[in-house]
Scaffold this motif. Structure first.
Motif, PDB file in Angstrom:
ATOM      1  N   TRP A 176       0.822  -1.221   0.000  1.00 20.28           N
ATOM      2  CA  TRP A 176       0.000   0.000   0.000  1.00 20.28           C
ATOM      3  C   TRP A 176       0.850   1.263   0.000  1.00 20.28           C
ATOM      4  N   LYS A 177       2.154   1.100   0.191  1.00 17.56           N
ATOM      5  CA  LYS A 177       3.050   2.263   0.275  1.00 17.56           C
ATOM      6  C   LYS A 177       3.544   2.658  -1.123  1.00 17.56           C
ATOM      7  N   ASP A 178       2.601   3.071  -1.943  1.00 17.79           N
ATOM      8  CA  ASP A 178       2.891   3.469  -3.324  1.00 17.79           C
ATOM      9  C   ASP A 178       2.039   4.697  -3.630  1.00 17.79           C
ATOM     10  N   PHE A 179       2.689   5.798  -4.003  1.00 17.48           N
ATOM     11  CA  PHE A 179       1.957   7.047  -4.231  1.00 17.48           C
ATOM     12  C   PHE A 179       0.899   6.885  -5.324  1.00 17.48           C
ATOM     13  N   ASP A 180       1.155   6.011  -6.284  1.00 17.47           N
ATOM     14  CA  ASP A 180       0.262   5.857  -7.426  1.00 17.47           C
ATOM     15  C   ASP A 180      -1.093   5.274  -7.039  1.00 17.47           C
ATOM     16  N   LYS A 181      -1.213   4.726  -5.852  1.00 13.73           N
ATOM     17  CA  LYS A 181      -2.475   4.149  -5.400  1.00 13.73           C
ATOM     18  C   LYS A 181      -3.420   5.209  -4.808  1.00 13.73           C
ATOM     19  N   TYR A 182      -2.947   6.455  -4.692  1.00 12.03           N
ATOM     20  CA  TYR A 182      -3.744   7.499  -4.033  1.00 12.03           C
ATOM     21  C   TYR A 182      -3.915   8.698  -4.973  1.00 12.03           C
ATOM     22  N   GLU A 183      -5.161   9.085  -5.128  1.00 10.31           N
ATOM     23  CA  GLU A 183      -5.477  10.184  -6.038  1.00 10.31           C
ATOM     24  C   GLU A 183      -4.829  11.488  -5.598  1.00 10.31           C
ATOM     25  N   GLU A 184      -4.752  11.728  -4.302  1.00  8.20           N
ATOM     26  CA  GLU A 184      -4.180  12.983  -3.796  1.00  8.20           C
ATOM     27  C   GLU A 184      -2.705  13.124  -4.183  1.00  8.20           C
ATOM     28  N   TYR A 185      -1.975  12.022  -4.103  1.00  6.42           N
ATOM     29  CA  TYR A 185      -0.554  12.083  -4.450  1.00  6.42           C
ATOM     30  C   TYR A 185      -0.342  12.172  -5.965  1.00  6.42           C
ATOM     31  N   ARG A 186      -1.236  11.547  -6.712  1.00  9.82           N
ATOM     32  CA  ARG A 186      -1.148  11.704  -8.177  1.00  9.82           C
ATOM     33  C   ARG A 186      -1.411  13.150  -8.579  1.00  9.82           C
ATOM     34  N   TYR A 187      -2.355  13.792  -7.900  1.00 16.39           N
ATOM     35  CA  TYR A 187      -2.639  15.204  -8.153  1.00 16.39           C
ATOM     36  C   TYR A 187      -1.425  16.062  -7.787  1.00 16.39           C
ATOM     37  N   LEU A 188      -0.814  15.769  -6.651  1.00 14.65           N
ATOM     38  CA  LEU A 188       0.387  16.495  -6.226  1.00 14.65           C
ATOM     39  C   LEU A 188       1.507  16.347  -7.245  1.00 14.65           C
ATOM     40  N   LEU A 189       1.673  15.131  -7.755  1.00 16.24           N
ATOM     41  CA  LEU A 189       2.723  14.879  -8.747  1.00 16.24           C
ATOM     42  C   LEU A 189       2.465  15.646 -10.040  1.00 16.24           C
ATOM     43  N   SER A 190       1.229  15.627 -10.527  1.00 15.01           N
ATOM     44  CA  SER A 190       0.922  16.300 -11.796  1.00 15.01           C
ATOM     45  C   SER A 190       1.141  17.814 -11.689  1.00 15.01           C
ATOM     46  N   ILE A 191       0.753  18.417 -10.562  1.00 13.29           N
ATOM     47  CA  ILE A 191       0.948  19.858 -10.397  1.00 13.29           C
ATOM     48  C   ILE A 191       2.434  20.176 -10.245  1.00 13.29           C
ATOM     49  N   ALA A 192       3.171  19.311  -9.571  1.00 16.03           N
ATOM     50  CA  ALA A 192       4.616  19.523  -9.447  1.00 16.03           C
ATOM     51  C   ALA A 192       5.289  19.491 -10.819  1.00 16.03           C
ATOM     52  N   ILE A 193       4.820  18.603 -11.698  1.00 17.30           N
ATOM     53  CA  ILE A 193       5.368  18.554 -13.054  1.00 17.30           C
ATOM     54  C   ILE A 193       5.029  19.830 -13.816  1.00 17.30           C
ATOM     55  N   LEU A 194       3.773  20.276 -13.734  1.00 14.34           N
ATOM     56  CA  LEU A 194       3.380  21.519 -14.408  1.00 14.34           C
ATOM     57  C   LEU A 194       4.187  22.708 -13.906  1.00 14.34           C
ATOM     58  N   SER A 195       4.362  22.788 -12.595  1.00 15.75           N
ATOM     59  CA  SER A 195       5.117  23.899 -12.018  1.00 15.75           C
ATOM     60  C   SER A 195       6.582  23.848 -12.447  1.00 15.75           C
ATOM     61  N   THR A 196       7.129  22.649 -12.528  1.00  8.14           N
ATOM     62  CA  THR A 196       8.520  22.504 -12.968  1.00  8.14           C
ATOM     63  C   THR A 196       8.686  22.980 -14.408  1.00  8.14           C
ATOM     64  N   LEU A 197       7.767  22.578 -15.281  1.00 14.03           N
ATOM     65  CA  LEU A 197       7.846  22.986 -16.685  1.00 14.03           C
ATOM     66  C   LEU A 197       7.678  24.496 -16.837  1.00 14.03           C
ATOM     67  N   TYR A 198       6.723  25.069 -16.108  1.00  9.44           N
ATOM     68  CA  TYR A 198       6.472  26.510 -16.214  1.00  9.44           C
ATOM     69  C   TYR A 198       7.662  27.322 -15.710  1.00  9.44           C
ATOM     70  N   THR A 199       8.151  26.994 -14.523  1.00  9.97           N
ATOM     71  CA  THR A 199       9.264  27.766 -13.963  1.00  9.97           C
ATOM     72  C   THR A 199      10.544  27.556 -14.771  1.00  9.97           C
ATOM     73  N   ALA A 200      10.736  26.357 -15.320  1.00  7.08           N
ATOM     74  CA  ALA A 200      11.912  26.116 -16.163  1.00  7.08           C
ATOM     75  C   ALA A 200      11.845  26.990 -17.419  1.00  7.08           C
ATOM     76  N   ALA A 201      10.665  27.101 -18.016  1.00  5.75           N
ATOM     77  CA  ALA A 201      10.502  27.953 -19.199  1.00  5.75           C
ATOM     78  C   ALA A 201      10.760  29.417 -18.867  1.00  5.75           C
ATOM     79  N   GLN A 202      10.285  29.869 -17.705  1.00  7.69           N
ATOM     80  CA  GLN A 202      10.499  31.261 -17.300  1.00  7.69           C
ATOM     81  C   GLN A 202      11.983  31.535 -17.033  1.00  7.69           C
TER      82      GLN A 202
END
Length: 201
Positions: free
Chosen positions: A83-109
């Protein structure tokens, strides 16, 4: 014929003669010099302020890039079986997706700032980059705090039952997302100020 003058007339003449003559208007040359010096001072202060804003934006977005990247890496590596896998929880998947978006945006800036600094040329019109920066900072900072807030309750519930490496890693990822939110929120203040002082002429 004797010239008789009234005493009051003599007193009046004496008063008029003793009045100092003051030139109310300063020399034209001095006034123009003062105006010129004042104008140069205002320009220098504005250049200094703009330079500080530009450096502040680069530093804040660079920090946001670092924190977003750490949130992404920590969350993505939080797999420990069962059960100790982030992919099993929607909240952590949401956190991961936003972290990726933020990384791409700030890297572009940061890449845009670096290109303008080293080449002296703008990739886009200044009004466009200022507007996009302000909107982007606002949207990403909101998404970051939203994703971090959604992951906090489930992490707290897990830690009440079993505090282990999975919950500790999740807490670290949430902390990085929160720090990324803070830096982007301050960057949005800088962007908003630049947008409000932008000349549209």
């Amino acid at each position: 014929m004797t010239n008789m003058s009234h005493p009051d007339d003599k007193e009046q003449n004496r008063t008029v003669d003793s009045t100092p003559i003051v030139d109310a208007d300063p020399p034209v040359g001095d006034a123009s010099r003062q105006t010129s010096v004042s104008g140069v001072g205002q320009i220098m202060r504005r250049w200094k302020r703009d330079d500080m804003l530009k450096k502040g934006s680069v530093v804040l977005r660079g920090a946001a890039l670092l924190f977003s990247l750490l949130a992404f890496v920590i969350t993505a590596s939080n797999k420990h079986g069962d059960w100790k896998d982030f992919d099993k929880y929607e909240e952590y998947r949401y956190l991961l997706s936003i972290a990726i978006l933020s990384t791409l945006y700030t890297a572009a800036q940061v890449a845009r700032h670096s290109h303008e600094h080293y080449t002296g040329q703008r990739l886009f019109d200044q009004r466009i980059t200022t507007t996009v920066g302000f909107v982007g900072d606002q949207v990403l900072s909101y998404l970051l705090i939203s994703s971090a807030s959604s992951a906090v309750p489930i992490t707290n519930r897990m830690r009440e039952q079993a505090d282990n490496i999975f919950t500790d890693t999740s807490a670290a990822a949430i902390s990085m997302a929160f720090l990324a939110f803070l830096t982007l929120a301050f960057s949005a203040l800088f962007s908003g100020y630049k947008l409000s002082t932008q000349s549209y002429i």
